[in-house]
Enzyme design. Structure first.
Site, PDB file in Angstrom:
ATOM      1  N   ALA A  58      -8.680  34.455  -9.077  1.00 52.35           N
ATOM      2  CA  ALA A  58      -8.105  33.544 -10.063  1.00 52.35           C
ATOM      3  C   ALA A  58      -8.953  33.459 -11.328  1.00 52.35           C
ATOM      4  CB  ALA A  58      -7.966  32.156  -9.441  1.00 52.35           C
ATOM      5  N   CYS A  59     -10.281  33.495 -11.158  1.00 52.62           N
ATOM      6  CA  CYS A  59     -11.153  33.293 -12.311  1.00 52.62           C
ATOM      7  C   CYS A  59     -11.058  34.441 -13.306  1.00 52.62           C
ATOM      8  CB  CYS A  59     -12.601  33.135 -11.834  1.00 52.62           C
ATOM      9  SG  CYS A  59     -13.109  34.397 -10.664  1.00 52.62           S
TER      10      CYS A  59
END
Lengths: 386, 99
Positions: free
Chosen positions: A326-327
């Site tokens: 996600a990052c």
């Protein structure tokens, strides 16, 4: 010395033969292929030849095949055109079935239909290896309501090959047209016969960006979702990029010859990574089907590290990889593919090899990876303790 | 928009003996907190992790599968609106220590 570029599934350099074809076509194929004069006829001839050559590689008829401006555009046109052609007062906004691990272009097009015209969308699940559940997919098809089903040939993130032949059979039994998204596999695997619509992307086989493939099988209903003109069989409006199309055709014919040869070595490299990572990196897990998979892609996740730090550290060490964590994404959402599989999304790394990847670069990668993971783990731990 | 359904971790059944607040923390921090603290409860007891990173929805169950701990349930926490009026979603993840 070759750079260990391990992100071939995102983009790869233009194949040298495609580059030559592109440069030659800038001189020979610049004219309007719709015109009747000498220059126009020349461009037309080149475009027709490219179409015949790509169609033959993909198992399509030349008149079924249109060149689009990207793989994403090909998918959008395929989904919207097929669904809108079959929507009617009697059927209503209809129903679309896709697997949960399709490329975002497929999911976005289905979502767009849902929001704009109230089309119902069923997203069917996959197993832990990312393989579509044929039973659930078939069960979701409704004879009189489902206007389109969509399935990829293989997954672009975890390499798992999908049971397309079984789904083609299920769709045929219920009279539902199937869009086969072959973008991840063209050049590596033959396109399975029996698709209703086909989408692909030249960039994925060593061709230039800006060329996609849309094929609509004879007899399958499709209606232009955009204002049409007389280009590309009335399917894709606007002046075609003839030089890029020629380069795409040349790259595909080169890929067919070369990938057959390189896939054995690439499979050995990815087998090596699949076996070595869990041994060398504690608390790591390799994703995707170990057997039924594309030869050049391998994805794994390492517990207790963030993907962004991993990608950055590997880049610093000279290795270019991508990540589904996600990052790393703009939306801060983890990869929908990994989420649908129910596997770890953080600390994710996708390695996708170019055809000429060497075992030396793979071994070097396996040398640098464990200390990098250990270092990132320490940093994350230090930050989280605050 | 999602409507609040539960009163939060207090309504969980079975009740966790320990609740870890990982709200505002990005993955992998919620997982690290769980890994560090799961031995603070007895085998068979429950531990809850509160988190709002969407990745936690996949990663908490995935961690349990990898570590052979029992993932019991995900509960949506009451939605609150953030500064721009968008719903801010958060979850409570219930895990049972199985060994």
């Amino acid at each position: 010395m070759s750079v260990p570029y391990f992100d071939a599934a995102s983009a790869e350099p233009l194949h040298p033969r495609a580059r030559d074809a592109l440069l030659a076509a800038l001189d020979d194929g610049w004219a309007d292929p719709a015109r009747l004069h000498r220059e126009g006829r020349r461009a037309r001839l080149l475009l027709d030849r490219a179409r015949e050559s790509v169609a033959a590689e993909l198992g399509a008829r030349p008149d079924e095949l249109s060149f689009t401006t990207s793989g994403t555009q090909a998918v959008h046109l395929a989904v919207l055109g097929a669904v809108q052609a079959r929507q009617s007062a009697a059927r209503g906004p209809g129903h679309v079935v896709t697997s949960a691990v399709e490329h975002s272009s497929v999911l976005n097009a289905a979502d767009w239909l849902a929001r704009r015209s109230g089309t119902e969308v069923t997203t069917t699940g996959v197993d832990r290896l990312g393989r579509a559940d044929v039973g659930a997919f078939a069960e979701a098809l409704r004879q009189d309501r489902t206007l389109l089903a969509c399935l990829q040939t293989a997954n672009h993130e975890v390499a798992t090959i999908q049971p397309v032949a079984d789904v083609i059979e299920a769709c045929a039994r219920r009279g539902v047209p199937l869009l086969v998204d072959a973008a991840a596999s063209v050049g590596w695997l033959p396109v399975p016969a029996g698709w209703s619509l086909l989408a692909a992307s030249a960039r994925k086989w060593g061709g230039p960006a800006g060329v996609g493939i849309l094929a609509v099988s004879k007899g399958v209903r499709w209606r232009e979702p955009l204002p049409a003109d007389d280009r590309e069989n009335h399917r894709v409006p606007g002046f075609p990029n003839v030089p890029a199309v020629l380069a795409a055709a040349e790259a595909l014919s080169a890929a067919r010859g070369e990938r057959g040869v390189s896939s054995g070595a690439l499979r050995a490299h990815t087998d090596r990574i699949r076996a070595a990572v869990p041994e060398l990196v504690p608390d790591s897990v390799v994703h995707g089907d170990p057997d039924q998979r594309l030869p050049h892609i391998v994805t794994f996740s390492c517990l207790y590290v963030d993907g962004e730090a991993l990608v950055t550290e590997l880049d610093r060490a000279g290795f270019s990889v991508s990540s589904g964590s996600a990052c790393v994404s703009d939306t801060r959402q983890p990869s929908h593919v990994l989420a649908a599989m129910g596997v770890l999304t953080h600390g994710n790394v996708r390695v996708s090899l170019l055809g000429d990847a060497t075992s030396q670069s793979v071994e070097e990668f396996l040398d640098v990876l464990p200390p990098i993971v250990a270092r990132v783990r320490e940093t994350v731990r230090a930050t989280s303790a605050t | 928009m999602t409507t609040p359904q539960r009163a939060g971790a207090g309504a969980l059944s079975p009740a966790p003996v320990l609740t870890l607040d990982a709200l505002g923390k990005k993955c992998p921090i919620p997982i690290i907190m769980l890994a560090d603290r799961i031995r603070d409860v007895q085998v068979g007891q429950h531990i809850a992790v509160l988190a709002d990173d969407p990745a936690a929805k996949t990663d908490l169950p995935a961690w349990c599968a990898l570590k052979s701990q029992e993932f019991v349930r995900t509960d949506e926490l009451p939605v609150r609106m953030d500064g721009v009026g968008a719903p801010h979603r958060a979850w409570s993840f219930l895990v049972r220590r199985s060994y």
